[in-house]
Design a protein around this motif. Structure first.
Motif, PDB file in Angstrom:
ATOM      1  N   LEU A 119       0.819  -1.208   0.000  1.00 53.19           N
ATOM      2  CA  LEU A 119       0.000   0.000   0.000  1.00 53.19           C
ATOM      3  C   LEU A 119       0.854   1.259   0.000  1.00 53.19           C
ATOM      4  O   LEU A 119       2.057   1.218   0.275  1.00 53.19           O
ATOM      5  CB  LEU A 119      -0.960  -0.015   1.192  1.00 53.19           C
ATOM      6  CG  LEU A 119      -0.380  -0.275   2.598  1.00 53.19           C
ATOM      7  CD1 LEU A 119       0.191   1.005   3.192  1.00 53.19           C
ATOM      8  CD2 LEU A 119      -1.437  -0.835   3.518  1.00 53.19           C
ATOM      9  N   ASN A 120       0.217   2.353  -0.322  1.00 54.63           N
ATOM     10  CA  ASN A 120       0.860   3.666  -0.250  1.00 54.63           C
ATOM     11  C   ASN A 120       0.669   4.199   1.161  1.00 54.63           C
ATOM     12  O   ASN A 120      -0.457   4.398   1.617  1.00 54.63           O
ATOM     13  CB  ASN A 120       0.233   4.614  -1.281  1.00 54.63           C
ATOM     14  CG  ASN A 120       0.978   5.943  -1.368  1.00 54.63           C
ATOM     15  OD1 ASN A 120       1.363   6.528  -0.362  1.00 54.63           O
ATOM     16  ND2 ASN A 120       1.181   6.419  -2.581  1.00 54.63           N
ATOM     17  N   HIS A 123      -1.611   7.084   1.964  1.00 52.72           N
ATOM     18  CA  HIS A 123      -3.056   6.896   1.800  1.00 52.72           C
ATOM     19  C   HIS A 123      -3.679   6.022   2.891  1.00 52.72           C
ATOM     20  O   HIS A 123      -4.891   5.801   2.883  1.00 52.72           O
ATOM     21  CB  HIS A 123      -3.354   6.261   0.432  1.00 52.72           C
ATOM     22  CG  HIS A 123      -2.891   7.094  -0.714  1.00 52.72           C
ATOM     23  ND1 HIS A 123      -2.716   6.599  -1.990  1.00 52.72           N
ATOM     24  CD2 HIS A 123      -2.544   8.411  -0.775  1.00 52.72           C
ATOM     25  CE1 HIS A 123      -2.296   7.561  -2.788  1.00 52.72           C
ATOM     26  NE2 HIS A 123      -2.180   8.671  -2.084  1.00 52.72           N
ATOM     27  N   LEU A 168       0.539  -3.842 -10.393  1.00 54.05           N
ATOM     28  CA  LEU A 168      -0.041  -3.382  -9.123  1.00 54.05           C
ATOM     29  C   LEU A 168       0.682  -2.166  -8.561  1.00 54.05           C
ATOM     30  O   LEU A 168       0.147  -1.451  -7.721  1.00 54.05           O
ATOM     31  CB  LEU A 168      -0.066  -4.517  -8.098  1.00 54.05           C
ATOM     32  CG  LEU A 168       1.240  -5.255  -7.760  1.00 54.05           C
ATOM     33  CD1 LEU A 168       2.007  -4.551  -6.661  1.00 54.05           C
ATOM     34  CD2 LEU A 168       0.956  -6.678  -7.344  1.00 54.05           C
ATOM     35  N   ASN A 171      -0.911   1.448  -8.333  1.00 55.51           N
ATOM     36  CA  ASN A 171      -1.804   1.848  -7.243  1.00 55.51           C
ATOM     37  C   ASN A 171      -1.068   2.624  -6.155  1.00 55.51           C
ATOM     38  O   ASN A 171      -1.704   3.220  -5.281  1.00 55.51           O
ATOM     39  CB  ASN A 171      -2.460   0.605  -6.631  1.00 55.51           C
ATOM     40  CG  ASN A 171      -3.387  -0.091  -7.609  1.00 55.51           C
ATOM     41  OD1 ASN A 171      -4.176   0.549  -8.288  1.00 55.51           O
ATOM     42  ND2 ASN A 171      -3.291  -1.408  -7.686  1.00 55.51           N
ATOM     43  N   LEU A 172       0.263   2.596  -6.180  1.00 53.83           N
ATOM     44  CA  LEU A 172       1.051   3.295  -5.170  1.00 53.83           C
ATOM     45  C   LEU A 172       1.420   4.704  -5.608  1.00 53.83           C
ATOM     46  O   LEU A 172       1.941   5.481  -4.816  1.00 53.83           O
ATOM     47  CB  LEU A 172       2.342   2.515  -4.876  1.00 53.83           C
ATOM     48  CG  LEU A 172       2.173   1.060  -4.465  1.00 53.83           C
ATOM     49  CD1 LEU A 172       3.532   0.426  -4.240  1.00 53.83           C
ATOM     50  CD2 LEU A 172       1.321   0.940  -3.218  1.00 53.83           C
ATOM     51  N   ASP A 175      -2.356   9.821  -9.085  1.00 55.49           N
ATOM     52  CA  ASP A 175      -3.158   9.607 -10.286  1.00 55.49           C
ATOM     53  C   ASP A 175      -2.376  10.033 -11.529  1.00 55.49           C
ATOM     54  O   ASP A 175      -2.442   9.385 -12.578  1.00 55.49           O
ATOM     55  CB  ASP A 175      -4.457  10.397 -10.189  1.00 55.49           C
ATOM     56  CG  ASP A 175      -5.364  10.170 -11.389  1.00 55.49           C
ATOM     57  OD1 ASP A 175      -5.580   8.996 -11.745  1.00 55.49           O
ATOM     58  OD2 ASP A 175      -5.839  11.155 -11.974  1.00 55.49           O
ATOM     59  N   LYS A 228      -0.808   8.996 -16.930  1.00 47.23           N
ATOM     60  CA  LYS A 228      -1.782   8.218 -16.171  1.00 47.23           C
ATOM     61  C   LYS A 228      -1.724   6.790 -16.697  1.00 47.23           C
ATOM     62  O   LYS A 228      -1.409   6.570 -17.882  1.00 47.23           O
ATOM     63  CB  LYS A 228      -3.194   8.785 -16.330  1.00 47.23           C
ATOM     64  CG  LYS A 228      -3.353  10.214 -15.833  1.00 47.23           C
ATOM     65  CD  LYS A 228      -4.764  10.721 -16.022  1.00 47.23           C
ATOM     66  CE  LYS A 228      -5.738  10.067 -15.067  1.00 47.23           C
ATOM     67  NZ  LYS A 228      -7.079  10.695 -15.110  1.00 47.23           N
ATOM     68  N   PHE A 231      -5.977   1.944 -16.871  1.00 51.79           N
ATOM     69  CA  PHE A 231      -6.510   0.747 -16.223  1.00 51.79           C
ATOM     70  C   PHE A 231      -7.586   0.083 -17.082  1.00 51.79           C
ATOM     71  O   PHE A 231      -7.685  -1.152 -17.124  1.00 51.79           O
ATOM     72  CB  PHE A 231      -7.087   1.092 -14.848  1.00 51.79           C
ATOM     73  CG  PHE A 231      -6.042   1.374 -13.807  1.00 51.79           C
ATOM     74  CD1 PHE A 231      -5.397   0.336 -13.136  1.00 51.79           C
ATOM     75  CD2 PHE A 231      -5.691   2.679 -13.483  1.00 51.79           C
ATOM     76  CE1 PHE A 231      -4.437   0.592 -12.184  1.00 51.79           C
ATOM     77  CE2 PHE A 231      -4.720   2.940 -12.523  1.00 51.79           C
ATOM     78  CZ  PHE A 231      -4.093   1.890 -11.877  1.00 51.79           C
TER      79      PHE A 231
END
Length: 246
Positions: A119-120, A123, A168, A171-172, A175, A228, A231
């Motif tokens: 995870l970040n 966040h 994946l 996601n870290l 945007d 960006k 996705f």
């Protein structure tokens, strides 16, 4: 016509009728879950640890873990442990491996199942800080309780493989991100120095980056373009996704 195999009857004396008695005769081995929570922050890969509350491991660091109740699914136990120890509820966990060395726990044989997440850190705010809950750099970890250094190493290898097979890591990132930020992320997780030109060539070849037409601001270096990750396009093509090979 009945064949010879069909005509052979299993002797009733060989069948076990009392399943409760059978299970009661098995060795009773406790099962625990350990959560290996990796976090990306300031271009470094970190892992969430607490101080062990066992006297034998005084001043040593430990993963977030606990015993699974008899009526509890292991995955449910892992999410319970994470919520109770950190207060976080919006974290996805994935089962990685069972560790079964008979001598891994000083009190006797205990199996543990490792669950992992990435995870970040920015966040996901820690809502509880019991037992000196802290983020630690993965590189150079020492002074661990139980076999938790081995568990972290195994999960780290799993993570490195996963990030090469699936995107994946996006996601870290924010945007909108620069290629410099993207390369820093992969270098931190893979623990390697990547060739800048080859790295960018690989990602542009995937055709999954959207050029926003914007540039970085307030940076101490030449502002880079912002991109960006597409996705939606990835979801449509992920069956053909062959991973990333640097």
């Amino acid at each position: 016509m009945m064949n010879d195999i069909d005509s052979i009857a299993v002797p009733e004396t060989t069948l076990i009728k009392d399943v409760h008695k059978l299970v009661a005769s098995y060795p009773r081995v406790p099962i625990t879950v350990d959560c290996v929570i990796f976090g990306f922050d300031e271009n470094e890969l970190k892992v969430l640890l607490i101080r062990s509350d066992l006297e034998i491991y005084k001043d040593k660091w430990s993963l977030l873990g606990d015993f699974a109740a008899d009526n509890e699914e292991l995955t449910d136990a892992a999410y319970r442990v994470l919520q109770q120890r950190t207060g976080m509820t919006n974290v996805y966990l994935e089962e990685v491996k069972t560790f079964s060395n008979p001598h891994r726990h000083p009190g006797g044989r205990v199996l543990t199942v490792a669950y992992c997440s990435l995870l970040n850190i920015e966040h996901h705010q820690l809502k509880r800080m019991d037992n000196e809950l802290h983020w630690h750099k993965v590189q150079g970890l020492t002074n661990m309780a139980f076999d938790h250094k081995e568990i972290i190493d195994e999960c780290y290898h799993w993570l490195q493989k996963r990030i090469m097979e699936h995107p994946l890591g996006f996601n870290l990132l924010p945007d909108k991100f620069s290629l410099r930020e993207l390369q820093n992320l992969y270098e931190a997780i893979l623990n390697v120095k990547l060739d800048r030109r080859n790295f960018r060539k690989k990602f542009f070849a995937m055709d999954l980056l959207i050029d926003t037409g914007e540039y970085e601001d307030d940076v101490p270096h030449r502002p880079g373009r912002l991109y960006k990750f597409d996705f939606k396009k990835y979801e449509c093509s992920k069956r053909k996704w062959s991973g990333i090979d640097f």
